[in-house]
Scaffold this motif. Structure first.
Motif, short mmCIF file in Angstrom:
data_model
loop_
_atom_site.label_atom_id
_atom_site.label_comp_id
_atom_site.label_asym_id
_atom_site.label_seq_id
_atom_site.Cartn_x
_atom_site.Cartn_y
_atom_site.Cartn_z
N VAL A 1 19.36 7.35 -9.33
CA VAL A 1 19.84 6.97 -10.65
C VAL A 1 19.02 5.83 -11.23
O VAL A 1 18.77 5.76 -12.44
CB VAL A 1 21.33 6.58 -10.58
CG1 VAL A 1 21.84 6.13 -11.93
CG2 VAL A 1 22.16 7.75 -10.07
N ASN B 1 11.91 11.33 -8.38
CA ASN B 1 11.75 11.56 -9.82
C ASN B 1 10.30 11.94 -10.16
O ASN B 1 9.84 11.69 -11.27
CB ASN B 1 12.14 10.29 -10.59
CG ASN B 1 13.62 9.99 -10.49
OD1 ASN B 1 14.46 10.71 -11.02
ND2 ASN B 1 13.97 8.90 -9.80
N ALA C 1 26.70 11.30 -9.43
CA ALA C 1 27.14 9.95 -9.09
C ALA C 1 28.14 9.96 -7.95
O ALA C 1 28.27 8.97 -7.21
CB ALA C 1 27.75 9.27 -10.31
N SER D 1 29.32 16.09 -16.72
CA SER D 1 27.87 16.00 -16.85
C SER D 1 27.23 16.02 -15.46
O SER D 1 27.85 15.63 -14.46
CB SER D 1 27.46 14.72 -17.58
OG SER D 1 27.66 13.59 -16.76
N GLN D 2 25.97 16.44 -15.42
CA GLN D 2 25.27 16.46 -14.14
C GLN D 2 25.09 15.05 -13.59
O GLN D 2 25.18 14.84 -12.37
CB GLN D 2 23.91 17.15 -14.30
CG GLN D 2 24.02 18.64 -14.57
CD GLN D 2 22.69 19.37 -14.38
OE1 GLN D 2 21.80 18.89 -13.68
NE2 GLN D 2 22.57 20.54 -15.00
N THR D 3 24.85 14.09 -14.48
CA THR D 3 24.70 12.71 -14.02
C THR D 3 25.98 12.20 -13.38
O THR D 3 25.97 11.59 -12.30
CB THR D 3 24.31 11.79 -15.20
OG1 THR D 3 23.09 12.25 -15.77
CG2 THR D 3 24.15 10.36 -14.73
N THR D 4 27.12 12.46 -14.02
CA THR D 4 28.40 12.04 -13.47
C THR D 4 28.69 12.76 -12.16
O THR D 4 29.18 12.15 -11.19
CB THR D 4 29.53 12.32 -14.47
OG1 THR D 4 29.26 11.62 -15.69
CG2 THR D 4 30.87 11.88 -13.92
#
Length: 400
Positions: A367, A246, A47, A41-44
């Motif tokens: 995040v 953001n 990170a 995933s892009q979030t992972t």
């Protein structure tokens, strides 16, 4: 100052431009093709950058001590070499743990190549005349995303992400490594006023000097005023970065199109540059404490406006640029906060301790913004919370 080599500032500016572009901004640019190719995933995937930055925050304390003790050439050159290795590990990563390991190595490289060690070098070179060269350094470094984002996007489209990271490793090897190796001091020149060492064996004299240095550093870094200043600058950096990074979903919520919101994100970068250009005049006209209060107060005002002003979109973009200008000034405030209050002695070690929580919270901010928005029911409540925190930090700044 006698320590300053010819061409050193220009070389350091170029090294910062490349280091920021490859060791920091490359992953935000490459995250989409990496996620599409690997299934992560892009979030992972993003990170990994946050983990690297957290490691950078911790390692920066040791790097600062090494810079003070032995000069910048060895530390920063080895940092650049480690960056080359890190990018190659990222390029070859067959699994997510290896990918994270590559960015953990990159975090160690960041600690020895990005702004904190560069600030320490410039402060040593220029002493009381440090503000203008620090401004130039951050102006050039601030162009990293502008220069490298489109260049890396082109490489990613033509070569794929793995080959692009190999090319990046090569660029780092042929630019930053030699710039550090040939234009930074091998050792620091002792101050002209330094008296001859007292008769003692070299190991004993060296041990006594290290003990004395550690005592001076502890006296500063454990003082209540130092800790309070750390808290104030860390909170200011965290709140402004969490909101501005953001800004796209916030402006979309306010009615902007995605394209216009993306333009606003780019204009925040322009605001950062303009803020840094104005910092020299602000520094000349204010005391360190007043300067801190004014900047944090302006940032808090910008966040309150973003929290409550519904539109029009053009006005919101202007407010976003104000927040970007404050962020730009905060970079220089961070670079000079320690030397303005405690002088330049042992600057690398003291500033390494000072910036550790700033870097750590910066790593968490991208995040934390979406996470808080999810908990609070949207981006406007998140911005409202950040405005309240920054207002508290502004009040505390009056005691620094």
């Amino acid at each position: 100052m006698t320590d300053r080599p010819r061409g050193g500032l220009l070389a350091l500016c170029l090294a910062e431009l490349v280091s920021w572009g490859l060791l920091y901004y490359s992953l935000p640019v490459a995250v989409t093709p990496i996620a599409a190719d690997t299934g992560w995933s892009q979030t992972t995937t993003m990170a990994a950058l946050s983990v690297g930055l957290l490691i950078s925050a911790v390692a920066g304390i040791r790097v600062g001590r090494l810079l003070d003790a032995g000069g910048p050439r060895t530390v920063m050159t080895l940092g650049a070499v480690l960056g080359v290795v890190a990018l190659l590990v990222v390029a070859a990563a067959p699994t997510l743990p290896v990918f994270f390991a590559g960015w953990m190595l990159a975090g160690l490289a960041q600690a020895a190549t990005l702004y904190p060690p560069a600030f320490a070098v410039v402060t040593r070179w220029y002493g009381s005349a440090r503000v203008r060269p620090l401004t130039l350094l951050t102006l050039v470094g601030g162009l990293a995303s502008t220069v490298f984002a489109p260049f890396l996007a082109l490489l990613l489209d033509q070569l794929g992400w793995r080959a692009t990271y190999v090319v990046m490793a090569g660029i780092l090897a042929v630019t930053v490594v030699p710039l550090h190796a040939f234009f930074l001091n091998r050792t620091w020149t002792p101050p002209p006023s330094a008296e001859p060492a007292a008769p003692a064996s070299p190991p004993a004299a060296s041990s006594a000097l290290r003990t004395e240095t550690r005592a001076r550093v502890r006296a500063v870094t454990r003082s209540p005023r130092f800790v309070l200043l750390q808290v104030v600058v860390s909170l200011a950096t965290f709140t402004l970065f969490a909101v501005t990074i953001n800004i796209i979903p916030l402006l979309v919520h306010r009615g902007a199109s995605f394209g216009l919101a993306a333009v606003a994100l780019g204009l925040i970068g322009l605001g950062q540059v303009s803020g840094r250009l104005g910092y020299v005049a602000l520094e000349a006209a204010t005391t360190p404490r007043l300067r801190t209060v004014l900047l944090l107060g302006a940032g808090a005002l910008g966040l309150w406006l973003l929290a409550f002003v519904p539109g029009p979109v053009a006005l919101l973009v202007g407010i976003s640029m104000l927040c970007g200008a404050v962020r730009g000034c905060l970079t220089l405030l961070q670079a000079t906060a320690v030397s303005d209050r405690w002088g330049t002695a042992d600057f690398g070690a003291v500033n390494g301790v000072f910036v550790a929580p700033v870097v750590a919270l910066t790593a968490l901010a991208p995040v934390a913004g979406p996470a808080l928005a999810g908990l609070l029911g949207g981006y406007p409540p998140m911005v409202l919370l950040m405005a309240g925190v920054l207002t508290l930090a502004t009040a505390l700044a009056a005691r620094t």
